[in-house]
Design a protein around this motif. Structure first.
Motif, PDB file in Angstrom:
ATOM      1  N   SER A 115       0.821  -1.205   0.000  1.00 26.23           N
ATOM      2  CA  SER A 115       0.000   0.000   0.000  1.00 26.23           C
ATOM      3  C   SER A 115       0.860   1.262   0.000  1.00 26.23           C
ATOM      4  O   SER A 115       0.643   2.175  -0.804  1.00 26.23           O
ATOM      5  N   THR A 116       1.834   1.322   0.906  1.00 21.08           N
ATOM      6  CA  THR A 116       2.648   2.529   0.995  1.00 21.08           C
ATOM      7  C   THR A 116       3.563   2.688  -0.214  1.00 21.08           C
ATOM      8  O   THR A 116       3.899   3.809  -0.602  1.00 21.08           O
ATOM      9  N   THR A 117       3.959   1.585  -0.822  1.00 22.30           N
ATOM     10  CA  THR A 117       4.773   1.671  -2.038  1.00 22.30           C
ATOM     11  C   THR A 117       3.959   2.254  -3.179  1.00 22.30           C
ATOM     12  O   THR A 117       4.404   3.178  -3.871  1.00 22.30           O
ATOM     13  N   LEU A 118       2.764   1.733  -3.388  1.00 27.13           N
ATOM     14  CA  LEU A 118       1.937   2.211  -4.497  1.00 27.13           C
ATOM     15  C   LEU A 118       1.487   3.655  -4.297  1.00 27.13           C
ATOM     16  O   LEU A 118       1.432   4.433  -5.253  1.00 27.13           O
ATOM     17  N   VAL A 119       1.162   4.024  -3.076  1.00 29.94           N
ATOM     18  CA  VAL A 119       0.687   5.387  -2.843  1.00 29.94           C
ATOM     19  C   VAL A 119       1.816   6.403  -3.023  1.00 29.94           C
ATOM     20  O   VAL A 119       1.563   7.590  -3.259  1.00 29.94           O
ATOM     21  N   THR A 120       3.068   5.939  -2.950  1.00 30.40           N
ATOM     22  CA  THR A 120       4.192   6.858  -3.150  1.00 30.40           C
ATOM     23  C   THR A 120       4.780   6.759  -4.555  1.00 30.40           C
ATOM     24  O   THR A 120       5.904   7.179  -4.780  1.00 30.40           O
ATOM     25  N   THR A 121       4.000   6.227  -5.501  1.00 30.55           N
ATOM     26  CA  THR A 121       4.430   6.293  -6.897  1.00 30.55           C
ATOM     27  C   THR A 121       4.125   7.656  -7.496  1.00 30.55           C
ATOM     28  O   THR A 121       4.310   7.865  -8.705  1.00 30.55           O
ATOM     29  N   ASN A 122       3.663   8.592  -6.674  1.00 33.18           N
ATOM     30  CA  ASN A 122       3.275   9.903  -7.195  1.00 33.18           C
ATOM     31  C   ASN A 122       4.371  10.685  -7.906  1.00 33.18           C
ATOM     32  O   ASN A 122       4.049  11.574  -8.682  1.00 33.18           O
ATOM     33  N   PRO A 123       5.685  10.419  -7.712  1.00 32.80           N
ATOM     34  CA  PRO A 123       6.658  11.172  -8.514  1.00 32.80           C
ATOM     35  C   PRO A 123       6.415  11.085 -10.016  1.00 32.80           C
ATOM     36  O   PRO A 123       6.582  12.067 -10.731  1.00 32.80           O
ATOM     37  N   VAL A 124       5.998   9.930 -10.491  1.00 36.42           N
ATOM     38  CA  VAL A 124       5.778   9.810 -11.936  1.00 36.42           C
ATOM     39  C   VAL A 124       4.577  10.633 -12.366  1.00 36.42           C
ATOM     40  O   VAL A 124       4.589  11.278 -13.418  1.00 36.42           O
ATOM     41  N   TRP A 125       3.539  10.683 -11.513  1.00 36.07           N
ATOM     42  CA  TRP A 125       2.350  11.462 -11.868  1.00 36.07           C
ATOM     43  C   TRP A 125       2.634  12.954 -11.723  1.00 36.07           C
ATOM     44  O   TRP A 125       2.184  13.752 -12.557  1.00 36.07           O
ATOM     45  N   VAL A 126       3.370  13.340 -10.682  1.00 29.82           N
ATOM     46  CA  VAL A 126       3.728  14.753 -10.507  1.00 29.82           C
ATOM     47  C   VAL A 126       4.629  15.211 -11.647  1.00 29.82           C
ATOM     48  O   VAL A 126       4.488  16.319 -12.165  1.00 29.82           O
ATOM     49  N   THR A 127       5.565  14.356 -12.048  1.00 31.23           N
ATOM     50  CA  THR A 127       6.456  14.706 -13.146  1.00 31.23           C
ATOM     51  C   THR A 127       5.676  14.950 -14.428  1.00 31.23           C
ATOM     52  O   THR A 127       5.882  15.945 -15.138  1.00 31.23           O
ATOM     53  N   LEU A 128       4.759  14.035 -14.739  1.00 26.39           N
ATOM     54  CA  LEU A 128       3.966  14.177 -15.956  1.00 26.39           C
ATOM     55  C   LEU A 128       3.067  15.414 -15.894  1.00 26.39           C
ATOM     56  O   LEU A 128       2.970  16.180 -16.856  1.00 26.39           O
ATOM     57  N   LEU A 129       2.415  15.619 -14.752  1.00 25.43           N
ATOM     58  CA  LEU A 129       1.538  16.779 -14.610  1.00 25.43           C
ATOM     59  C   LEU A 129       2.324  18.087 -14.641  1.00 25.43           C
ATOM     60  O   LEU A 129       1.877  19.083 -15.227  1.00 25.43           O
ATOM     61  N   SER A 130       3.492  18.102 -13.995  1.00 26.01           N
ATOM     62  CA  SER A 130       4.329  19.307 -13.996  1.00 26.01           C
ATOM     63  C   SER A 130       4.805  19.629 -15.404  1.00 26.01           C
ATOM     64  O   SER A 130       4.909  20.792 -15.796  1.00 26.01           O
ATOM     65  N   TRP A 131       5.100  18.588 -16.151  1.00 29.11           N
ATOM     66  CA  TRP A 131       5.542  18.762 -17.528  1.00 29.11           C
ATOM     67  C   TRP A 131       4.414  19.321 -18.399  1.00 29.11           C
ATOM     68  O   TRP A 131       4.590  20.285 -19.154  1.00 29.11           O
ATOM     69  N   LEU A 132       3.212  18.734 -18.272  1.00 30.16           N
ATOM     70  CA  LEU A 132       2.089  19.141 -19.106  1.00 30.16           C
ATOM     71  C   LEU A 132       1.460  20.459 -18.657  1.00 30.16           C
ATOM     72  O   LEU A 132       1.072  21.288 -19.482  1.00 30.16           O
ATOM     73  N   TRP A 133       1.364  20.649 -17.343  1.00 26.71           N
ATOM     74  CA  TRP A 133       0.641  21.795 -16.807  1.00 26.71           C
ATOM     75  C   TRP A 133       1.571  22.974 -16.539  1.00 26.71           C
ATOM     76  O   TRP A 133       1.318  24.101 -16.966  1.00 26.71           O
ATOM     77  N   LEU A 134       2.676  22.718 -15.830  1.00 22.53           N
ATOM     78  CA  LEU A 134       3.567  23.796 -15.416  1.00 22.53           C
ATOM     79  C   LEU A 134       4.762  23.983 -16.338  1.00 22.53           C
ATOM     80  O   LEU A 134       5.599  24.847 -16.109  1.00 22.53           O
ATOM     81  N   ARG A 135       4.883  23.143 -17.361  1.00 19.75           N
ATOM     82  CA  ARG A 135       5.983  23.219 -18.328  1.00 19.75           C
ATOM     83  C   ARG A 135       7.342  23.031 -17.678  1.00 19.75           C
ATOM     84  O   ARG A 135       8.335  23.608 -18.117  1.00 19.75           O
ATOM     85  N   GLU A 136       7.388  22.227 -16.615  1.00 19.74           N
ATOM     86  CA  GLU A 136       8.653  21.932 -15.932  1.00 19.74           C
ATOM     87  C   GLU A 136       9.205  20.619 -16.494  1.00 19.74           C
ATOM     88  O   GLU A 136       8.928  19.538 -15.985  1.00 19.74           O
ATOM     89  N   LYS A 137       9.976  20.732 -17.546  1.00 16.45           N
ATOM     90  CA  LYS A 137      10.494  19.542 -18.209  1.00 16.45           C
ATOM     91  C   LYS A 137      11.583  18.893 -17.357  1.00 16.45           C
ATOM     92  O   LYS A 137      12.574  19.533 -17.018  1.00 16.45           O
ATOM     93  N   PRO A 138      11.429  17.630 -16.981  1.00 17.60           N
ATOM     94  CA  PRO A 138      12.445  16.961 -16.162  1.00 17.60           C
ATOM     95  C   PRO A 138      13.680  16.629 -16.987  1.00 17.60           C
ATOM     96  O   PRO A 138      13.604  16.441 -18.204  1.00 17.60           O
ATOM     97  N   THR A 139      14.811  16.565 -16.303  1.00 12.13           N
ATOM     98  CA  THR A 139      16.042  16.185 -16.988  1.00 12.13           C
ATOM     99  C   THR A 139      16.057  14.678 -17.225  1.00 12.13           C
ATOM    100  O   THR A 139      15.292  13.926 -16.622  1.00 12.13           O
TER     101      THR A 139
END
Length: 313
Positions: free
Chosen positions: A104-128
């Protein structure tokens, strides 16, 4: 304009936050045991009680809220962040009734991938490229950790359902973090933001137990002790510290640090419940930490200039 704190201060606050949120799954399981029941009803009682108490504890923070001094959209983003927070706790706490703490705690902390994608699409913060590599390595470790846990005793009564609920919780907290940063960058201070989001989440969650036929009363007193501990340590200390950190550094960096939560929770689960991690769990945890380190280095190298400009306008 507030002065950006030194890196060591942000790091210390995040360390305290990760320890605090790592106790949430433990207190939740202890509350299930004390209530001698688990499932949707008691899970929603815990989620609702957690946010109701947290909202009451930060009640004095409302005096710091000055709507007339805020940029347009600040309060709207804060309310939306609160709704996402409610969804996060409703789904994630319920997931602990069906799957293991490690999964449970592993899956709930997969949010980096979702934050990265959302930041890229919404905030234009392209990850290296290095950040993306680190995220990939960390998530691979998380998959191994969850997979290894599913093959051991104590995997839960319905691991598939529990894993899905934890994943929904991850999506919700990712949106919460991004919406929270938007609210704070529009002039909403941490105190006011915390008051609005916790209160919104409490209002959303409060009636849900009643809707499924559960009650807030009638449980052994020990259940309410654990509810109080959940509200104080993981919620007020842990999540408030994370919200503070998001104000100063990239949400990608913050969510990568949160990947330490499943490691801490798994260790605590072994201590409290004798949930012994298998070999794959241990290997996955090591890979996860290596991925976190790689991604943090990549984020710092590629986004140093943006970090320096993340104080409110």
């Amino acid at each position: 304009m507030p002065t950006k704190p030194p890196a060591w201060t942000v790091g210390l606050v995040l360390t305290v936050a990760i320890f605090a949120i790592s106790t949430a799954a433990i207190f939740t399981r202890l509350a299930f045991a004390a209530a001698d029941t688990e499932g949707v009803g008691i899970s929603l009682v815990l989620a609702g009680s957690r946010l109701i108490l947290a909202a009451l504890l930060v009640l004095p923070a409302w005096r710091h809220l000055h709507p007339g001094q805020l940029a347009p959209g600040a309060l709207r983003y804060a309310v939306l962040a609160g709704i996402c927070l409610a969804v996060h706790f409703a789904t994630w706490i319920t997931s602990l009734a069906y799957t293991s703490i490690a999964a449970s705690t592993t899956l709930v902390t997969t949010n980096p991938v979702w934050v990265t994608l959302l930041s890229w699409l919404w905030l234009r913060e392209k990850p290296t490229a290095l950040t993306l590599l680190g995220i990939s390595v960390a998530l691979s470790g998380g998959v191994l950790l969850g997979w290894g846990d599913a093959g051991t005793a104590g995997a839960g009564s319905n691991p598939l359902l529990g894993d899905f609920l934890a994943l929904v919780g991850s999506w919700a907290i990712s949106l919460h973090l991004l919406l929270g940063r938007e609210a704070q960058q529009r002039g909403l201070g941490l105190a006011g933001y915390t008051a609005v989001t916790y209160s919104t989440a409490a209002v959303v969650l409060a009636p849900l137990p009643l809707a499924v036929g559960a009650s807030y009363v009638g449980y052994p007193s020990l259940v309410y002790v654990y509810i109080l501990l959940i509200a104080l340590l993981p919620q007020v200390v842990g999540h408030t510290s994370i919200n503070w950190a998001v104000r100063w550094v990239s949400p990608i960096l913050v969510t990568l640090a949160i990947l330490f939560e499943p490691v801490g929770s798994t260790l605590l689960a072994y201590w409290f419940f004798a949930e012994v991690p298998g070999l794959l769990v241990l290997i996955g945890a090591v890979i996860l930490l290596i991925g976190v380190a790689i991604a943090i280095v990549g984020t710092r190298q590629g986004s140093q200039s943006s970090f320096q400009n993340e104080s409110p306008d």
